[in-house]
Design an enzyme around this catalytic site. Structure first.
Site, short mmCIF file in Angstrom:
data_model
loop_
_atom_site.label_atom_id
_atom_site.label_comp_id
_atom_site.label_asym_id
_atom_site.label_seq_id
_atom_site.Cartn_x
_atom_site.Cartn_y
_atom_site.Cartn_z
N THR A 37 1.29 -1.41 -0.33
CA THR A 37 0.30 -0.09 0.03
C THR A 37 1.34 1.08 0.28
OG1 THR A 37 -1.69 1.42 1.41
CG2 THR A 37 -0.11 -0.14 2.60
N TYR A 78 -1.73 -0.73 10.00
CA TYR A 78 -1.93 -1.21 8.70
C TYR A 78 -0.54 -1.25 7.57
CZ TYR A 78 -3.35 -1.83 3.84
OH TYR A 78 -3.34 -1.78 2.53
#
Ligand code: UDP
Length: 328
Positions: free
Chosen positions: A118, A142
């Site tokens: 990401t 995350y």
């Protein structure tokens, strides 16, 4: 039958679109998914093996039976806000689960690995286009979990010859224009589906998470990429590995950023409907601006994100929202 690819998270939003594109290109996508956030009804393009990444025995069995040529690893917990409240869950599921999967792949001699990372691993670096050489400074759990998995892949490359294509996604949006699969999270946390919920009354209003950021209209800026463009890049990544080109990191974004308010404006225009909006507080863990320096994927993979205009993403998402859905 073409060659087999093990697709973790194949019952989820991006994984299900990847399975469709793989099947259409002659591969057999085997979905491995624990259905914690995915849907068995989304597995339409190949075999389904329900299982958890933390279950090594189950993984070994699946590798032995299907003998995949490669792994595409989508399965993950992926909500920034939740990761700030429950970081242990993110480290356990994402990092320990991925380590287990990577070890099982190496043990089975399956050494081609495509991984969903990401742009959030870059953290908050104001006013720069983020290219692959930028420092990674995750500001939420995350992103930290994804960064750790990138490191594991790197180490396993050195030690065991694992070849990985790591894709750092920017904000994925839209849906299969043919309506076979689409985005369906419960609860939903992503901007565009939440806007569509607010438009059709499934939700009272869209809350804007912060209007005091250092951006022209005060709302956060993101780089949105159409899910079909994104999964096309995965196909190119798979071919890159098949061609023996070795491990590489690629951003997947368009290089253009849009604020939350701009996404709202385009959503009003595309759907021709009004959107109730509430001004809310900042969400913990949100970076101000995440925009891709996207030249590498375009130049080296030959990737063209041709569907990734805001209008096309909103239109396809709206079509899925109104006419799609799974029989659950
Ligand atoms: N956002 C918002 N309201 C919402 C959901 C998201 O204002 O109800 C904002 C969020 O703060 C971020 C952008 O929309 O700036 C995209 O958020 P999303 O959760 O879709 O993706 P993320 O960038 O977290 O991966």
């Amino acid at each position: 039958m073409g060659s087999t690819v093990l697709v973790t998270g194949g019952a989820g939003y991006i994984g299900s679109h990847a399975c469709k594109v793989l099947a259409r290109n002659g591969y057999t996508p085997v979905t491995y998914d624990n259905l914690s956030t995915g849907w068995s009804a989304a597995v339409k393009f190949g075999p389904f093996e329900q299982g958890d990444l933390l279950d090594r025995e189950r993984l070994d069995d699946v590798f032995a039976r299907y003998q995949p040529q490669a792994v595409m690893h989508f399965a993950a917990l992926s909500q920034v806000g939740e990761s700030m409240r429950q970081p242990g869950m993110y480290w356990h599921n994402n990092v320990c689960g991925s380590l287990n999967l990577i070890e099982a792949a190496v043990a089975a001699g399956c050494l081609d690995f495509v991984f969903s990372s990401t742009c959030a691993t870059y953290g908050d670096q104001d006013n720069v286009l983020l290219d692959e050489s930028c420092d990674q400074r995750p500001i939420n759990a995350y992103a930290a979990s994804k960064r750790a998995i990138e490191d594991i892949l790197d180490n396993f490359g050195e030690a065991y010859g694992l070849r990985s294509v790591i894709f750092r996604y920017f904000n994925v949006a839209g849906a299969d224009p043919e309506g076979e699969v689409g985005e369906f999270h419960q609860p939903e946390t992503h901007l565009i589906p939440l806007i569509l919920d607010a438009i059709d009354g499934r939700r009272a209003a869209l809350t804007i998470y912060g209007e005091d950021y250092d951006t022209p209209d005060g709302t956060c800026i993101r780089d949105y990429v159409h899910v079909l463009d994104l999964v096309e890049a995965h196909l190119l990544g798979l071919r890159w590995l098949e061609d023996g080109k070795g491990s590489r990191v690629f951003n997947l974004g368009t290089g253009k950023g849009f604020s939350v308010r701009e996404v709202l404006d385009r959503s009003r225009a595309v759907t021709n409907r009004d959107i109730p909006v509430i001004a809310g507080q900042r969400r913990a863990g949100d970076a101000t601006r995440l925009v891709s320096g996207s030249a590498r994927a375009e130049q080296e993979l030959g990737w063209t994100p041709g569907r990734s205009t805001l209008d096309e993403m909103i239109r396809d998402a709206w079509n899925w929202h109104q006419h799609g859905g799974y029989d659950l």
